[in-house]
Write a protein that holds these residues in place. Structure first.
Motif, PDB file in Angstrom:
ATOM      1  N   CYS A   1       5.543  -4.451  10.702  1.00 51.07           N
ATOM      2  CA  CYS A   1       6.991  -4.532  10.428  1.00 51.07           C
ATOM      3  C   CYS A   1       7.509  -3.986  11.763  1.00 51.07           C
ATOM      4  O   CYS A   1       6.763  -3.068  12.488  1.00 51.07           O
ATOM      5  CB  CYS A   1       7.548  -3.641   9.338  1.00 51.07           C
ATOM      6  SG  CYS A   1       7.263  -3.982   7.601  1.00 51.07           S
TER       7      CYS A   1
ATOM      8  N   HIS B   1       4.801  -0.075   9.731  1.00 51.07           N
ATOM      9  CA  HIS B   1       6.036  -0.093  10.567  1.00 51.07           C
ATOM     10  C   HIS B   1       5.857   0.081  12.158  1.00 51.07           C
ATOM     11  O   HIS B   1       5.301   1.490  12.384  1.00 51.07           O
ATOM     12  CB  HIS B   1       6.995   0.772   9.815  1.00 51.07           C
ATOM     13  CG  HIS B   1       8.282  -0.048  10.138  1.00 51.07           C
ATOM     14  ND1 HIS B   1       8.627  -0.769  11.228  1.00 51.07           N
ATOM     15  CD2 HIS B   1       9.228  -0.746   9.432  1.00 51.07           C
ATOM     16  CE1 HIS B   1       9.961  -1.099  11.161  1.00 51.07           C
ATOM     17  NE2 HIS B   1      10.483  -1.315  10.009  1.00 51.07           N
TER      18      HIS B   1
ATOM     19  N   THR C   1      12.803  -6.129  10.350  1.00 49.16           N
ATOM     20  CA  THR C   1      13.156  -5.571   9.027  1.00 49.16           C
ATOM     21  C   THR C   1      14.825  -5.263   9.353  1.00 49.16           C
ATOM     22  O   THR C   1      15.287  -4.615   8.289  1.00 49.16           O
ATOM     23  CB  THR C   1      12.332  -4.242   8.833  1.00 49.16           C
ATOM     24  OG1 THR C   1      12.628  -3.287   9.718  1.00 49.16           O
ATOM     25  CG2 THR C   1      11.042  -4.448   8.612  1.00 49.16           C
TER      26      THR C   1
ATOM     27  N   GLN D   1       5.844  -0.412   3.569  1.00 49.80           N
ATOM     28  CA  GLN D   1       6.121  -0.564   5.025  1.00 49.80           C
ATOM     29  C   GLN D   1       5.880   0.863   5.591  1.00 49.80           C
ATOM     30  O   GLN D   1       6.686   1.346   6.331  1.00 49.80           O
ATOM     31  CB  GLN D   1       7.505  -1.043   5.447  1.00 49.80           C
ATOM     32  CG  GLN D   1       7.947  -2.342   4.554  1.00 49.80           C
ATOM     33  CD  GLN D   1       9.270  -2.552   4.962  1.00 49.80           C
ATOM     34  OE1 GLN D   1      10.073  -1.982   5.504  1.00 49.80           O
ATOM     35  NE2 GLN D   1       9.804  -3.890   4.615  1.00 49.80           N
TER      36      GLN D   1
END
Lengths: 376, 376
Positions: free
Chosen positions: A74, A52, A95, A244
């Motif tokens: 992400c 992420h 996301t 993630q």
């Protein structure tokens, strides 16, 4: 591209003594250890990792993650996706639902630059807005977001997931890629065994959605979710094709305080610290430093003292630009001008306050990386 | 100079509907009212105002404050002083001690650009470091910082203030300008009468320092201190030549909740809001918006809902990029995509999260001002 007020110190022997503070330090050895440790685990369990960007907001860090084997990146915001797309990095997944026409327009521009961009959606209005905004050309990847217990975003009933997935399939501008189910509220459950029990409940709920989608001829290609707190559980037993994680790179105070793996052997090391300086020391047992609300996020309590001459002191916020280090009676206090390093309470919003990672190796400043997607 | 993702919306009729969120909105009518109201009060009591840049970090706002009659601008950091000096604005006072050689070097550069720059000091080591770092040329203005009760920075004894002032006078690189005494801990005392009683104690302490300095032939030309919370008290009866308010321009939730003037008639209006959008609405009595820890500082609790279609809802933080609006049963909820405006809990660190003020007049976007000194 400028690299901030400390750019002239790269390679200097006395860089640490001369750093303009407050600033973020990134220990590159710990950073690389964390990068490799997560990929090793994922390979062992034959899952993918899509780390992420919200944790670091930095194209250079994203590039390192992809080079280490991540399947993509992400992004929590359209701005993050823009920065990653501009850097030519692939496999972007946004996301959070993007619903406003102006933001969808920007998403469409980022999509036009890269081969592989997807976004989550959790409402029929959201699906239609995406289809309207994305225009002709390559279809935009879309994942249905599912709420499996956090009660924030995501559809709450399997039939709603099926309905949205079917509609996405119908629309030529969109391409159905799968589902996202993120359980943010489980990431900081302290004991591994408790976190595992709660995660299992979420997986059971998620499986109801996956079964309903498959029964309707819409089996998801991607099942994405999970974070640093549940990474091991999700890799071992979760119904995910990928996870993630973000904070594993840095290991802030919050994640340092929980049992990440059974028995407490932490797979990751603290790589990120906030460097600050003593600016005043006129009060008994107190040294005042230049890091306060504007240098560290306050949503997770006070920072921990990591090192410098202040080991053993307790940090407290004392205002926008001020922090206090409280010492026990008789402790040796740092002098005015001394550098002190702190472990941030919560890394993501702390990184978001800064413009630069100061990359350190063996106490030397070796590089400065821009936190590109900060603000917008 | 770019003006961010909303630059194309300046002048557009539907700008508010198309704004990229989350972002800061500045109501220019309320802003100008606040600017004038503070100057009117100061003129009535024949004091100066040196407003604090830490609240806005924006050269354009600083320019408006000087044009309205401010005697100069306070800066909390060297970075703020650099931005104000680069903009050619005068009367800079750096209100935190600057002790590190690297930061003093930057301060010296800013000092070389402007005619009138000063900094506070609260230690003998700090005085010597300033003298060493500032070099030849025009002397740097220096004020002795005094602790009159906050127990943070500042000297704690009158004899220490005299000793520092005398040493400043001796050094050719420095010029003694006066003293600073800031009581940050009094600014948010809710009742005017309680705040007044506490302020009077601080003034009594400050007068001991002023008497000691005068007795030693070092009467201060400048006596600076005070903020938005104590502004009226300090102007009416405090021993100050000038005050340093910052938040009066914006009026956040914290200052909106206290009795700023006796009887509660607020002299200032809320001019600053955070614009956010509903991104999801699948949970009962909840709408999820795109403003969380990265859009608003969390040190002062949740935001207030200011307007839009969510009047009456209660905001809660739900993560880095998520907030929740809780509605009573049966309330009409905003739709996905709707704009909602929030009053920030604490303006200074909230402004510090953003890059732009979106200047609004009668609901139209009329300009965008850069938050120049954010980060560093």
């Amino acid at each position: 591209m400028t690299r901030g007020p400390n750019a002239g110190l790269i390679g200097a022997r006395d860089a640490q003594a001369r750093l303009a503070t407050p600033c973020l330090l990134l220990d590159v050895d710990a950073f690389e250890h964390n990068l490799a440790a997560m990929m090793d685990l994922a390979r062992r369990y034959r899952r993918q990792v899509r780390p992420h960007v919200k944790a670091h907001k930095c194209a250079m860090v994203g590039r390192h993650q992809l080079e280490a084997g991540a399947v993509g990146l992400c992004c929590a915001t359209v701005r993050e996706a823009e920065v990653i797309a501009e850097a030519g990095l692939e496999g972007i997944l946004v996301t959070s639902p993007v619903t406003a026409p102006a933001m969808i327009e920007r998403l469409a521009h980022a999509h036009a630059r890269v081969g592989d961009l997807a976004v989550v959606v959790d409402s029929a209005a959201g699906v239609e807005a995406l289809a309207r905004g994305i225009g002709a050309g390559r279809p935009l990847g879309v994942l249905v977001e599912i709420d499996v217990g956090q009660s924030r975003t995501g559809v709450t009933r399997p039939e709603d997931a099926v309905r949205l997935a079917r509609r996405i399939e119908e629309l030529p501008q969109l391409r159905y890629r799968g589902v996202q189910a993120y359980s943010g509220h489980l990431q900081h459950v302290p004991a591994h065994v408790d976190r595992k029990a709660k995660a299992a409940e979420q997986w059971a709920r998620l499986r109801l959605f996956l079964d309903a989608l498959s029964a309707d001829g819409l089996p998801p290609e991607i099942v994405t979710g999970g974070g640093t707190g549940t990474h091991l559980l999700d890799l071992e037993e979760g119904p995910f094709t990928e996870i993630q994680p973000g904070s594993y790179l840095f290991m802030d105070k919050q994640y340092g305080a929980i049992e990440l793996a059974p028995g407490g052997s932490a797979p990751f090391r603290t790589s990120l610290t906030v460097a600050t300086r003593v600016i005043s020391a006129n009060q008994p047992n107190l040294a005042v430093v230049d890091a306060g609300f504007k240098a560290m996020a306050t949503d997770a309590g006070p920072a921990l003292v990591a090192g410098g001459t202040a080991a053993g002191a307790a940090y407290q916020f004392m205002g926008d630009e001020h922090g206090g280090l409280r010492f026990g009676a008789g402790a040796v206090r740092p002098a005015v001008g001394d550098l002190v390093t702190l472990v941030a309470p919560h890394c993501d919003p702390t990184v978001n306050l800064h413009d630069w990672f100061h990359v350190m190796k063996d106490g030397r400043l070796v590089d400065i990386w821009r936190i590109d997607a900060r603000g917008y």
